[in-house]
Design a protein around this motif. Structure first.
Motif: not given
Length: 392
Positions: A31-32, A35, A39
């Protein structure tokens, strides 16, 4: 020879294991990572009409004024409304060309509301001559919103050229730049700025003057996610920038490898292999695009330096272009990576014994880590070769 995991990577890997749920930790990392690539980074460029805002918008995206997608430039004000210009290869990064301040159509007291100032991550306030009360007014409003701003004095190359032409016998670049800096600081202090900091730049010479310092300052003052987007978006104009990109991309390889390893322990026939290949294809393309090793970037660079694109491509020896990365190409490399992958896997298994009972997880971790790390090293070397050829 396979490059071993760094002590920092081993430490982070061990911390992930000690959460007690390696699969859960891998899912969180996935998920990181997803993302991180999405961003948004929105950079606002503002200043008086004719100060070189639009050229700055182009240069920070690695574009010339005549390149496709470039902001329109001119001697008169060409920006009537704020306009976002996406990075040529990173859709999450946008540089905004804001209307000139101090013109009849845009007064300072109405300007901030008109350009929707709250949407931007930070602001570059540009002047090509003197900083005035308009610049100070903008800076104060930006500060009230809790956003950062940076004063940039543009077109210093023109000042240097004029000085050298008029006074060739006494020309001293260092002294002239210091005079320009001191004058800018004095103007800002006279207008009420207590501790001004000014960066001297030229939109045509991004590896000279204060651009490296501006770049480092922005990096240090952005949070980690925004910093990642900013570094990857930088134009590939110096060895130092290429090295920064390599270091930034390398930081996330162990996370990708752990995601791959976690997928491998799921008992679904063929799932690990398919996911390993997908992870490799996506990230190898990402590395090449970041380094400008794709057709569009190379064509643009060739035009900017006045050389045939074939000449630039001729020094790319270790990796293919981004358009050539495919599932089939990656699969053909997997057999060559076996030895190095096993070495990395064994190191991970020594640290995290639980993967030892899930052998496929360790092998998948080692394969992904080894291949991405090796490919990143090769891509960075080829990017250095292209840069050297472009500047020769």
């Amino acid at each position: 020879m396979a490059e071993k995991l760094s002590q920092e990577e081993l430490k982070e890997l061990k911390a992930a294991y000690e959460t007690g749920n390696l699969t859960g930790a891998a899912a969180k990392l996935q998920e990181e990572l997803e993302s991180l690539e999405k961003i948004p980074l929105d950079i606002a460029i503002t200043g008086e009409s004719g100060s070189g805002k639009s050229s700055f918008v182009n240069a920070i995206r690695g574009l010339g004024d005549e390149d496709e997608g470039a902001a329109k430039t001119g001697e008169v004000e060409t920006t009537k409304y704020q306009k976002g210009y996406p990075h040529p290869s990173l859709p999450n990064v946008t540089v905004w060309d804001l209307p000139g301040i101090g013109t009849p159509s845009f007064q300072a007291d109405k300007y901030l509301k008109q350009v929707n100032f709250s949407c931007y991550d930070f602001f570059i306030i540009i002047a090509s001559e003197r900083f005035t009360s308009h610049h100070i007014t903008l800076a104060r409003e930006i500060h009230k919103m809790g956003k950062r701003f940076y004063y940039v004095r543009s077109k210093v190359d023109a000042d240097l050229y004029a000085a050298q032409t008029r006074r060739p016998s006494t020309y001293n670049e260092v002294q002239i730049l210091q005079v320009i800096r001191d004058n800018c600081i004095k103007n800002l202090r006279d207008a009420g700025e207590v501790s001004p900091r000014v960066f001297l730049i030229s939109s045509w010479n991004w590896d000279k003057y204060d651009f490296p310092l501006l770049q480092e300052t922005l990096e240090n003052e952005l949070d980690d996610q925004k910093k990642h987007a900013f570094i990857i978006a930088l134009p590939n104009i110096s060895t130092k920038i290429l090295e920064k990109k390599k270091a930034e991309l390398k930081k996330h390889i162990w996370k990708l490898a752990l995601v791959s390893g976690a997928i491998a322990v799921i008992p679904v026939l063929g799932l690990s292999f398919a996911c390993d290949v997908a992870i490799l294809v996506v990230n190898m393309k990402r590395y090449l695009t970041a380094f400008g090793l794709d057709d569009n970037s190379l064509t643009r660079l060739a035009r900017q330096v006045g050389k045939p694109v074939a000449e630039l491509k001729s020094v790319i020896k270790a990796v293919p272009l981004a358009s050539s990365i495919s599932k089939e190409w990656v699969v053909s490399l997997l057999s060559k990576s076996a030895c190095g992958a096993v070495m990395i896997a064994e190191e991970a298994l020594d640290l995290i014994p639980v993967i030892g009972s899930l052998l496929s997880g360790g092998v998948s971790f080692g394969t992904t880590y080894y291949m991405l790390n090796s490919f990143l090293n090769d891509a960075a070397k080829d990017a250095q070769n292209v840069l050297a050829k472009a500047l020769s």
